[in-house]
Design a protein around this motif. Sequence first.
Motif, PDB file in Angstrom:
ATOM      1  N   VAL A  23       0.824  -1.204   0.000  1.00  0.00           N
ATOM      2  CA  VAL A  23       0.000   0.000   0.000  1.00  0.00           C
ATOM      3  C   VAL A  23       0.861   1.257   0.000  1.00  0.00           C
ATOM      4  O   VAL A  23       0.581   2.219  -0.743  1.00  0.00           O
ATOM      5  N   THR A  24       1.900   1.289   0.803  1.00  0.00           N
ATOM      6  CA  THR A  24       2.748   2.479   0.846  1.00  0.00           C
ATOM      7  C   THR A  24       3.461   2.695  -0.492  1.00  0.00           C
ATOM      8  O   THR A  24       3.604   3.835  -0.946  1.00  0.00           O
ATOM      9  N   ASP A  25       3.890   1.614  -1.133  1.00  0.00           N
ATOM     10  CA  ASP A  25       4.509   1.743  -2.457  1.00  0.00           C
ATOM     11  C   ASP A  25       3.523   2.339  -3.458  1.00  0.00           C
ATOM     12  O   ASP A  25       3.860   3.227  -4.246  1.00  0.00           O
ATOM     13  N   GLU A  26       2.292   1.826  -3.430  1.00  0.00           N
ATOM     14  CA  GLU A  26       1.273   2.297  -4.360  1.00  0.00           C
ATOM     15  C   GLU A  26       0.916   3.758  -4.097  1.00  0.00           C
ATOM     16  O   GLU A  26       0.857   4.577  -5.028  1.00  0.00           O
ATOM     17  N   MET A  27       0.680   4.113  -2.843  1.00  0.00           N
ATOM     18  CA  MET A  27       0.264   5.476  -2.517  1.00  0.00           C
ATOM     19  C   MET A  27       1.401   6.473  -2.752  1.00  0.00           C
ATOM     20  O   MET A  27       1.158   7.604  -3.184  1.00  0.00           O
ATOM     21  N   THR A  28       2.613   6.075  -2.468  1.00  0.00           N
ATOM     22  CA  THR A  28       3.751   6.953  -2.739  1.00  0.00           C
ATOM     23  C   THR A  28       3.857   7.245  -4.228  1.00  0.00           C
ATOM     24  O   THR A  28       4.125   8.390  -4.638  1.00  0.00           O
ATOM     25  N   GLY A  29       3.617   6.221  -5.041  1.00  0.00           N
ATOM     26  CA  GLY A  29       3.659   6.412  -6.487  1.00  0.00           C
ATOM     27  C   GLY A  29       2.570   7.332  -6.996  1.00  0.00           C
ATOM     28  O   GLY A  29       2.748   8.020  -8.010  1.00  0.00           O
ATOM     29  N   LEU A  30       1.444   7.378  -6.303  1.00  0.00           N
ATOM     30  CA  LEU A  30       0.342   8.245  -6.721  1.00  0.00           C
ATOM     31  C   LEU A  30       0.604   9.705  -6.367  1.00  0.00           C
ATOM     32  O   LEU A  30      -0.042  10.602  -6.917  1.00  0.00           O
ATOM     33  N   GLY A  31       1.492   9.928  -5.399  1.00  0.00           N
ATOM     34  CA  GLY A  31       1.875  11.296  -5.075  1.00  0.00           C
ATOM     35  C   GLY A  31       0.942  12.025  -4.139  1.00  0.00           C
ATOM     36  O   GLY A  31       1.050  13.250  -3.981  1.00  0.00           O
ATOM     37  N   HIS A  32       0.028  11.308  -3.477  1.00  0.00           N
ATOM     38  CA  HIS A  32      -0.888  11.941  -2.539  1.00  0.00           C
ATOM     39  C   HIS A  32      -0.397  11.754  -1.105  1.00  0.00           C
ATOM     40  O   HIS A  32       0.202  10.731  -0.760  1.00  0.00           O
ATOM     41  N   GLU A  33      -0.685  12.737  -0.273  1.00  0.00           N
ATOM     42  CA  GLU A  33      -0.462  12.565   1.160  1.00  0.00           C
ATOM     43  C   GLU A  33      -1.485  11.549   1.661  1.00  0.00           C
ATOM     44  O   GLU A  33      -2.666  11.600   1.280  1.00  0.00           O
TER      45      GLU A  33
END
Length: 320
Positions: A23-33
Amino acid sequence: MLISLVVPCYNEEEILERFHERVTDEMTGLGHEFQLVFVDDGSADRTLVILQELAAADPRVRYVSFSRNFGKEAAMLAGLQHAEGDAVVIMDADLQHPPELVGRMLQEHAQGYDQVIARRTRKGDRVTRTLSARAYYWLINRMVDVELVDGVGDFRLLSRRTVDAVLELTEYNRFSKGLFAWVGFRTTTFSYENAVREQGSSAWTFGKLLNYGLDGLLSFNNKPLRAALYLGMLLLSVAFAYAAWIVGVALVRGVDTPGYVTLIVVVTALAGVQMVMVGVVGEYVGRIYYEVKRRPHFLVKATNTEASHRTREPQEFVRR
């Protein structure tokens, strides 16, 4: 924009670290806080210990741990109460809800949708389970006051105003699928194929699924009570018609010896119908009983966050 991911957990020690990584990899890639709000539903394994370790290493991790198992409905409620995001995504910890779909949800949300729902297909399910699910949804959508869609579960994105609306619904007997449908707002749905559970086994037994289905049937309407009334009137009409037929036969042919088998069948059938009616009434009375006691939905024994919503419930035995 802050995104909160609400993750109910029950005995998920085998998968939590893998889930956090994905999840952290995915959310980091999306660029959202973003923030992760884990809710430990009274797990008997090391779930709480792992959550505490994740929170110590990652400031984006929040956790709430219940004093015992209160059920997934309570866990989702707690997660929504503690979620601070402008948008909230509810997903399971077993990775059957693919984190890769969160990006698509955010894209749909950017188009103005308040609810973005991921609807799983039943590809790979047993035929019996698929047929029983279709029959259930066919029945329930003819009885409840909201529309429930086969394959639509808890995996969805909710806007802030939708979360606030759901939190205003304070009933004790919660059926979130129905609550999400009841609050409305602009909604869109997309389909995805089943994902295999990566670790462990599902806690949803046939008995739990049956009870969950009954909760859905009884939570949003009083039609079973109306059906019991109609059935009683039908049986009364049949009884009068049968009595008139017996009297007519007696007048024409004389009195015959009553049939023992017929009598037993009729008495047994009527007794069964009466018990079903009493059971339906009892279900509603039981729900009223729990509502009027106004007990909290859950008790928290450990957390590293505070509920953000103004209507949050009093919580006892909280240990930091």
